[in-house]
Design an enzyme around this catalytic site. Structure first.
Site, PDB file in Angstrom:
ATOM      1  N   TRP A 183       7.358 -34.985   1.121  1.00  0.00           N
ATOM      2  CA  TRP A 183       7.544 -35.449   2.671  1.00  0.00           C
ATOM      3  C   TRP A 183       7.917 -34.440   3.305  1.00  0.00           C
ATOM      4  O   TRP A 183       8.938 -33.395   3.127  1.00  0.00           O
ATOM      5  CB  TRP A 183       8.685 -36.441   2.487  1.00  0.00           C
ATOM      6  CG  TRP A 183       9.222 -36.923   3.975  1.00  0.00           C
ATOM      7  CD1 TRP A 183       8.237 -37.702   4.806  1.00  0.00           C
ATOM      8  CD2 TRP A 183      10.282 -36.470   4.768  1.00  0.00           C
ATOM      9  NE1 TRP A 183       9.098 -37.702   6.169  1.00  0.00           N
ATOM     10  CE2 TRP A 183      10.112 -36.995   6.083  1.00  0.00           C
ATOM     11  CE3 TRP A 183      11.220 -35.672   4.366  1.00  0.00           C
ATOM     12  CZ2 TRP A 183      10.942 -36.794   7.116  1.00  0.00           C
ATOM     13  CZ3 TRP A 183      12.168 -35.585   5.469  1.00  0.00           C
ATOM     14  CH2 TRP A 183      12.046 -35.941   6.740  1.00  0.00           C
ATOM     15  N   GLU A 224       4.193 -38.840   0.949  1.00  0.00           N
ATOM     16  CA  GLU A 224       4.930 -39.806   1.735  1.00  0.00           C
ATOM     17  C   GLU A 224       4.885 -39.619   3.174  1.00  0.00           C
ATOM     18  O   GLU A 224       5.282 -38.645   3.758  1.00  0.00           O
ATOM     19  CB  GLU A 224       6.463 -39.544   1.201  1.00  0.00           C
ATOM     20  CG  GLU A 224       7.064 -40.649   1.924  1.00  0.00           C
ATOM     21  CD  GLU A 224       9.037 -40.664   2.032  1.00  0.00           C
ATOM     22  OE1 GLU A 224       9.150 -39.504   1.318  1.00  0.00           O
ATOM     23  OE2 GLU A 224       9.392 -41.325   2.101  1.00  0.00           O
ATOM     24  N   LYS A 226       5.197 -41.288   7.527  1.00  0.00           N
ATOM     25  CA  LYS A 226       6.369 -41.544   8.127  1.00  0.00           C
ATOM     26  C   LYS A 226       5.875 -42.189   9.506  1.00  0.00           C
ATOM     27  O   LYS A 226       4.894 -41.358   9.976  1.00  0.00           O
ATOM     28  CB  LYS A 226       7.436 -40.495   8.063  1.00  0.00           C
ATOM     29  CG  LYS A 226       8.434 -41.148   9.005  1.00  0.00           C
ATOM     30  CD  LYS A 226       9.687 -39.890   8.539  1.00  0.00           C
ATOM     31  CE  LYS A 226      11.181 -40.697   9.235  1.00  0.00           C
ATOM     32  NZ  LYS A 226      12.105 -39.900   8.711  1.00  0.00           N
ATOM     33  N   ASP A 257       7.497 -45.317   1.619  1.00  0.00           N
ATOM     34  CA  ASP A 257       8.667 -45.791   1.861  1.00  0.00           C
ATOM     35  C   ASP A 257       8.771 -47.230   2.809  1.00  0.00           C
ATOM     36  O   ASP A 257       8.400 -47.124   3.829  1.00  0.00           O
ATOM     37  CB  ASP A 257       9.314 -44.631   2.515  1.00  0.00           C
ATOM     38  CG  ASP A 257      10.787 -44.891   2.772  1.00  0.00           C
ATOM     39  OD1 ASP A 257      11.360 -45.745   3.235  1.00  0.00           O
ATOM     40  OD2 ASP A 257      11.538 -43.833   2.473  1.00  0.00           O
ATOM     41  N   HIS A 260       9.408 -46.645   6.439  1.00  0.00           N
ATOM     42  CA  HIS A 260       8.528 -45.879   7.392  1.00  0.00           C
ATOM     43  C   HIS A 260       7.513 -46.346   8.362  1.00  0.00           C
ATOM     44  O   HIS A 260       6.379 -45.899   8.413  1.00  0.00           O
ATOM     45  CB  HIS A 260       8.076 -44.632   6.312  1.00  0.00           C
ATOM     46  CG  HIS A 260       9.178 -43.839   6.021  1.00  0.00           C
ATOM     47  ND1 HIS A 260       8.689 -42.758   5.250  1.00  0.00           N
ATOM     48  CD2 HIS A 260      10.427 -43.809   6.110  1.00  0.00           C
ATOM     49  CE1 HIS A 260       9.980 -41.744   5.152  1.00  0.00           C
ATOM     50  NE2 HIS A 260      10.802 -42.693   5.666  1.00  0.00           N
ATOM     51  N   HIS A 284       9.317 -45.947  -2.381  1.00  0.00           N
ATOM     52  CA  HIS A 284      10.576 -45.781  -1.741  1.00  0.00           C
ATOM     53  C   HIS A 284      11.344 -46.822  -1.444  1.00  0.00           C
ATOM     54  O   HIS A 284      11.105 -47.265  -0.377  1.00  0.00           O
ATOM     55  CB  HIS A 284      11.001 -44.478  -0.988  1.00  0.00           C
ATOM     56  CG  HIS A 284      10.697 -43.095  -1.496  1.00  0.00           C
ATOM     57  ND1 HIS A 284      10.981 -42.075  -0.564  1.00  0.00           N
ATOM     58  CD2 HIS A 284      10.568 -42.701  -2.639  1.00  0.00           C
ATOM     59  CE1 HIS A 284      10.791 -40.836  -1.376  1.00  0.00           C
ATOM     60  NE2 HIS A 284      10.774 -41.239  -2.569  1.00  0.00           N
ATOM     61  N   ASP A 292      14.264 -46.816  10.966  1.00  0.00           N
ATOM     62  CA  ASP A 292      14.294 -46.244   9.587  1.00  0.00           C
ATOM     63  C   ASP A 292      15.726 -45.887   9.286  1.00  0.00           C
ATOM     64  O   ASP A 292      15.963 -44.661   9.248  1.00  0.00           O
ATOM     65  CB  ASP A 292      13.355 -44.993   9.528  1.00  0.00           C
ATOM     66  CG  ASP A 292      13.292 -44.226   8.179  1.00  0.00           C
ATOM     67  OD1 ASP A 292      13.633 -44.968   7.255  1.00  0.00           O
ATOM     68  OD2 ASP A 292      13.073 -43.178   8.106  1.00  0.00           O
ATOM     69  N   ASP A 294      17.682 -46.441   6.622  1.00  0.00           N
ATOM     70  CA  ASP A 294      18.084 -46.213   5.317  1.00  0.00           C
ATOM     71  C   ASP A 294      19.301 -46.864   4.713  1.00  0.00           C
ATOM     72  O   ASP A 294      20.158 -46.463   4.226  1.00  0.00           O
ATOM     73  CB  ASP A 294      18.186 -44.762   5.128  1.00  0.00           C
ATOM     74  CG  ASP A 294      16.867 -43.979   5.022  1.00  0.00           C
ATOM     75  OD1 ASP A 294      16.343 -44.257   4.067  1.00  0.00           O
ATOM     76  OD2 ASP A 294      16.587 -43.233   6.227  1.00  0.00           O
ATOM     77  N   ASP A 324      15.472 -44.952  -1.871  1.00  0.00           N
ATOM     78  CA  ASP A 324      15.853 -43.930  -0.906  1.00  0.00           C
ATOM     79  C   ASP A 324      16.624 -44.335   0.198  1.00  0.00           C
ATOM     80  O   ASP A 324      16.171 -45.408   1.218  1.00  0.00           O
ATOM     81  CB  ASP A 324      14.505 -43.480  -0.386  1.00  0.00           C
ATOM     82  CG  ASP A 324      14.568 -42.241   0.604  1.00  0.00           C
ATOM     83  OD1 ASP A 324      15.978 -41.684   0.498  1.00  0.00           O
ATOM     84  OD2 ASP A 324      13.571 -41.933   1.324  1.00  0.00           O
TER      85      ASP A 324
HETATM   86  C1  RNT Z   1      12.608 -39.369   4.918  1.00  0.00           C
HETATM   87  C2  RNT Z   1      11.928 -39.742   3.655  1.00  0.00           C
HETATM   88  C3  RNT Z   1      12.183 -38.768   2.635  1.00  0.00           C
HETATM   89  C4  RNT Z   1      13.680 -38.560   2.432  1.00  0.00           C
HETATM   90  C5  RNT Z   1      14.292 -38.082   1.123  1.00  0.00           C
HETATM   91  C6  RNT Z   1      15.693 -37.285   1.446  1.00  0.00           C
HETATM   92  O1  RNT Z   1      12.342 -40.333   5.941  1.00  0.00           O
HETATM   93  O2  RNT Z   1      12.103 -40.979   3.520  1.00  0.00           O
HETATM   94  O3  RNT Z   1      11.990 -39.628   1.169  1.00  0.00           O
HETATM   95  O4  RNT Z   1      14.444 -39.782   2.706  1.00  0.00           O
HETATM   96  O5  RNT Z   1      13.502 -37.213   0.630  1.00  0.00           O
HETATM   97 ZN    ZN Z   2      11.586 -41.870   1.460  1.00  0.00          ZN
END
Ligand code: RNT
Ligand code: ZN
Length: 416
Positions: A183, A224, A226, A257, A260, A284, A292, A294, A324
């Site tokens: 990523w 990955e 986003k 993810d 994302h 993820h 996003d 997290d 993640d």
């Molecule tokens: C970032 C991605 C990535 C990170 C990690 C730390 O938007 O999701 O995967 O969160 O690699």
């Molecule tokens: Zn991620």
């Protein structure tokens, strides 16, 4: 006989009445490794003694007790794993190497910097996954693999290659396939005049990174995408379309993810849409709240839908699952345990479904039965099966793990 066991027996009978084999479901759950991300333990800081977290991602919260060194992080992970049923994997970032206080730049990292992790993984019967770190570095300020500056682009390609070799080393040492996920934060605040050029450079960089032939019995590559990053709102070089195209053409894994995409998109329907075109996936599991953000993964509709998609369509064998998120507002060990146990519970719930009967109803156009059954299943006693799974795995049943985390906080974390 324990109450947990009696409840399990009763649940088993109820599930058997709709043709679901509880023990077969538990076997699948037991062998499904979830990759626990090490970076929840220290708010994505790592051991490079570099600067602040950059790349358009952000951790909020300042809960006391975060790990400041490799021994502290390993101790916290050990605690978390003792509260999670089953054998899993740990997901590392390049910045978590054991650099012994020395400056080792990203293009110089080697397997030897990760020996302590391999030792720890072996002791816990865990696998390891890996991520090159394309952020929190002076050379990532403008762009990384898509950089127009040839020396910077090359630096990051070399980091990617070094990381792939470490990933192969993990797979070889542990006998469990290791996945390397790429990523990059590259993007821009405003729309660029040329959105194609950076993507051509990213494609070239990935081709160069992957040109080094490694053993795919030990390591696999994932990409990955986003939708945006903080300060990079208008344009993302590694967008979903870019990586879906790249992965399909070059035989790489697509990493989805959960955070994302736009909040109204269903990530659980993106994976099945790509299933005819790529062999394998990486997930993820995360929880976006309005953006996003997290948040800690929990058993919400999207995670549940994703697990159902994997089980109903035999995609579990083609999908590597990881977490993640990064939450600095609560006990970080608890954050891991909540995410891991929630992901496993969601998977178990999906595994306890009479899939063949539902598919039959669907093919016959009996949408009434399909809808009614799926709704009824939500209240079937899967909690009793989960409790039994925890008890037989030797980890705390139900909420009893919370007290253990509190004790650990008092005895260990509070002294940091
Ligand atoms: C970032 C991605 C990535 C990170 C990690 C730390 O938007 O999701 O995967 O969160 O690699
Ligand atoms: Zn991620």
């Amino acid at each position: 006989m324990s109450q947990v066991y009696n409840n399990y027996l009763a649940a088993k009978e109820i599930y058997a009445s709709i043709g679901v084999d509880v023990d077969a479901a538990l076997e699948v759950l037991k062998k499904t490794r979830i990759s626990m991300h090490c970076w929840q333990g220290d708010d994505v800081t790592g051991f490079e003694n570099a600067g602040p977290l950059t790349g358009g991602i952000q951790v909020t919260g300042n809960y006391p007790g975060k790990a400041r060194s490799l021994p502290e992080l390993l101790r916290d992970i050990d605690k978390a794993l003792s509260l999670i049923p089953g054998n899993h994997k740990l997901n590392l970032h390049a910045i978590y190497g054991d650099f012994g206080g020395k400056k080792v730049d990203r293009d110089q990292i080697e397997p030897k910097h990760f020996e302590a992790w391999v030792e720890f993984a072996k002791a816990h019967q865990a696998g390891l996954d890996f991520n090159p770190t394309f952020f929190s570095h002076p050379k990532s300020e403008t762009a990384t693999l898509s950089s127009a500056d040839e020396s910077i682009r090359k630096f990051w390609v070399d980091h990617g290659i070094a990381s792939r070799k470490i990933t192969e080393y993990f797979g070889k040492e542990l006998g469990i396939v290791s996945v390397m996920n790429t990523w990059i934060p590259d993007g821009s605040k405003e729309l660029p005049i040329d959105p194609v050029g950076p993507r051509m450079r990213l494609k070239k960089s990935l081709d160069e990174m992957y040109a080094v032939k490694l053993n795919d019995a030990y390591m696999k590559d994932a990409v990955e995408s986003k939708v945006f990053g903080i300060g990079l709102e208008s344009y993302t070089v590694g967008s979903n379309e870019f990586y879906c195209g790249y992965a399909a053409k070059s035989g790489k894994l697509v990493c989805f993810d959960m955070g994302h995409f736009h909040p109204t998109e269903n990530v659980s329907d993106k994976l099945p849409a790509m299933a005819p075109f790529v062999d394998e996936f990486l997930l993820h599991l995360s929880r976006p709240v309005r953006w996003d953000s997290d948040h800690v993964t929990n058993f919400n509709d999207e995670i549940s839908n994703m697990m159902h998609v994997l089980v109903r369509n035999n995609l579990l064998d083609r999908t590597y699952i990881g977490l993640d998120y990064f939450d600095g507002t609560i006990n970080r060990v608890a954050a891991w345990v909540v995410g891991m146990r929630s992901a496993q519970r969601a998977l178990l719930h999906a595994l306890l479904e009479p899939v063949e009967a539902l598919k039959k109803a669907e093919l016959e156009g009996d949408y009434t039965t399909r809808l009614a059954m799926v709704e009824e299943l939500k209240a079937f006693p899967f909690g009793a099966v989960w409790d039994y799974f925890c008890e037989t795995a030797g980890v705390p049943v139900r909420n009893s793990w919370i007290g253990e985390v509190k004790t650990y906080e008092k005895d260990v974390l509070a002294n940091r």
